[in-house]
Scaffold this active site. Structure first.
Site, PDB file in Angstrom:
ATOM      1  N   ASP A  53       0.847  -1.184   0.000  1.00 51.69           N
ATOM      2  CA  ASP A  53       0.000   0.000   0.000  1.00 51.69           C
ATOM      3  C   ASP A  53       0.885   1.237   0.000  1.00 51.69           C
ATOM      4  O   ASP A  53       1.724   1.404   0.891  1.00 51.69           O
ATOM      5  CB  ASP A  53      -0.908   0.017   1.236  1.00 51.69           C
ATOM      6  CG  ASP A  53      -1.979  -1.072   1.188  1.00 51.69           C
ATOM      7  OD1 ASP A  53      -2.000  -1.827   0.200  1.00 51.69           O
ATOM      8  OD2 ASP A  53      -2.788  -1.153   2.124  1.00 51.69           O
TER       9      ASP A  53
ATOM     10  N   ASP B  83     -15.570  -3.702  -2.217  1.00 51.18           N
ATOM     11  CA  ASP B  83     -15.383  -3.598  -0.774  1.00 51.18           C
ATOM     12  C   ASP B  83     -16.771  -3.603  -0.153  1.00 51.18           C
ATOM     13  O   ASP B  83     -17.617  -2.803  -0.553  1.00 51.18           O
ATOM     14  CB  ASP B  83     -14.662  -2.299  -0.417  1.00 51.18           C
ATOM     15  CG  ASP B  83     -13.335  -2.164  -1.152  1.00 51.18           C
ATOM     16  OD1 ASP B  83     -12.735  -3.205  -1.457  1.00 51.18           O
ATOM     17  OD2 ASP B  83     -12.914  -1.030  -1.429  1.00 51.18           O
TER      18      ASP B  83
END
Length: 243
Positions: free
Chosen positions: A8, A130
């Site tokens: 990330d 998500d």
């Protein structure tokens, strides 16, 4: 099933967020390319990169870092997500050597964009869904919609999406274990390969996912667990290969 390390990216560094909160981040390395090398040496068969600044800005911010990693590993499949909201951005990443581009928020808000992307770049499009309690969340998880994740999975499968990255955001970065039931439900609904994400903490999660991999679960993304040592990437991948 492959175990996919997550890198990330925030402000050029490799970080990990808890439940998607930008202010709740831990910096693991200020050299993401070195981090990529570490995971490749441990047997990674694919890398999952996320441009966190990009996800909030709506356009690529850490593009140079992504390009450097792709250049260093030309034969390694790399998938990138975060801020991908135009065909130009997709082309930019594919030209830079990235294999798969993950469309997230835009896929939920403008589902027709997914079809356009699949038509323009067949075989290179992944959708990131998500969800919280089965409902889709968008905009870096700031918004939870009234759309069921399984309904969207069916639609995107028909559009020609290669895979879906399914993240249970209630569990992401919380080290609580993966939501296997919800992941299997997604695979069955769309009849499309699912990459599980969110909450993968240790070998129990890998074993749990491998036990249902025949349902169409092709990958498992892990972040905090491999950075903090509760999961050994090489061991996890070796286990999957041996099954």
């Amino acid at each position: 099933m492959i175990v996919i390390p997550a890198i990330d990216l925030k402000d050029g560094a490799c970080v990990r967020l808890r439940q998607g909160l930008m202010e709740d981040s831990t910096v693991f390395s200020d050299d993401p390319a070195a981090m990529a090398r570490k995971w490749v040496e441990q047997g990674a068969k694919r890398l999952h990169l996320v441009d966190l600044n990009g996800a909030f800005a709506g356009e690529p911010v850490n593009g140079e870092v992504v390009k450097a990693i792709a250049k260093a590993y030309p034969n390694l499949p790399i998938q990138i997500g975060g801020g991908i909201r135009s065909l130009e951005t997709i082309k930019h990443y594919l030209d830079a050597g990235v294999t798969y581009v993950i469309i997230g928020t835009k896929a939920v808000k403008e589902p027709e964009f997914v079809k356009q992307a699949c038509d323009a770049f067949p075989g290179h499009i992944i959708v990131g869904l998500d969800a919280k309690d089965g409902y889709v969340a968008t905009d870096g998880w700031a918004e939870v919609s009234t759309v069921k994740a399984t309904d969207l999975a069916k639609q995107f499968a028909a559009d020609g999406v290669s895979e879906i990255v399914y993240t249970d955001i209630a569990r992401d970065g919380m080290m609580q274990g993966v939501n296997i039931e919800a992941t299997v439900e997604m695979a069955r609904a769309g009849n499309i390969p699912i990459i599980a994400s969110g909450g993968i903490t240790n070998m129990d999660d890998i074993k749990g996912l491998m036990a249902v991999a025949h349902e169409g679960i092709t990958g498992a993304i892990t972040g905090r667990a491999i950075y903090e040592g509760s999961l050994d990437l090489a061991e996890a991948q070796a286990y999957c290969d041996a099954q």
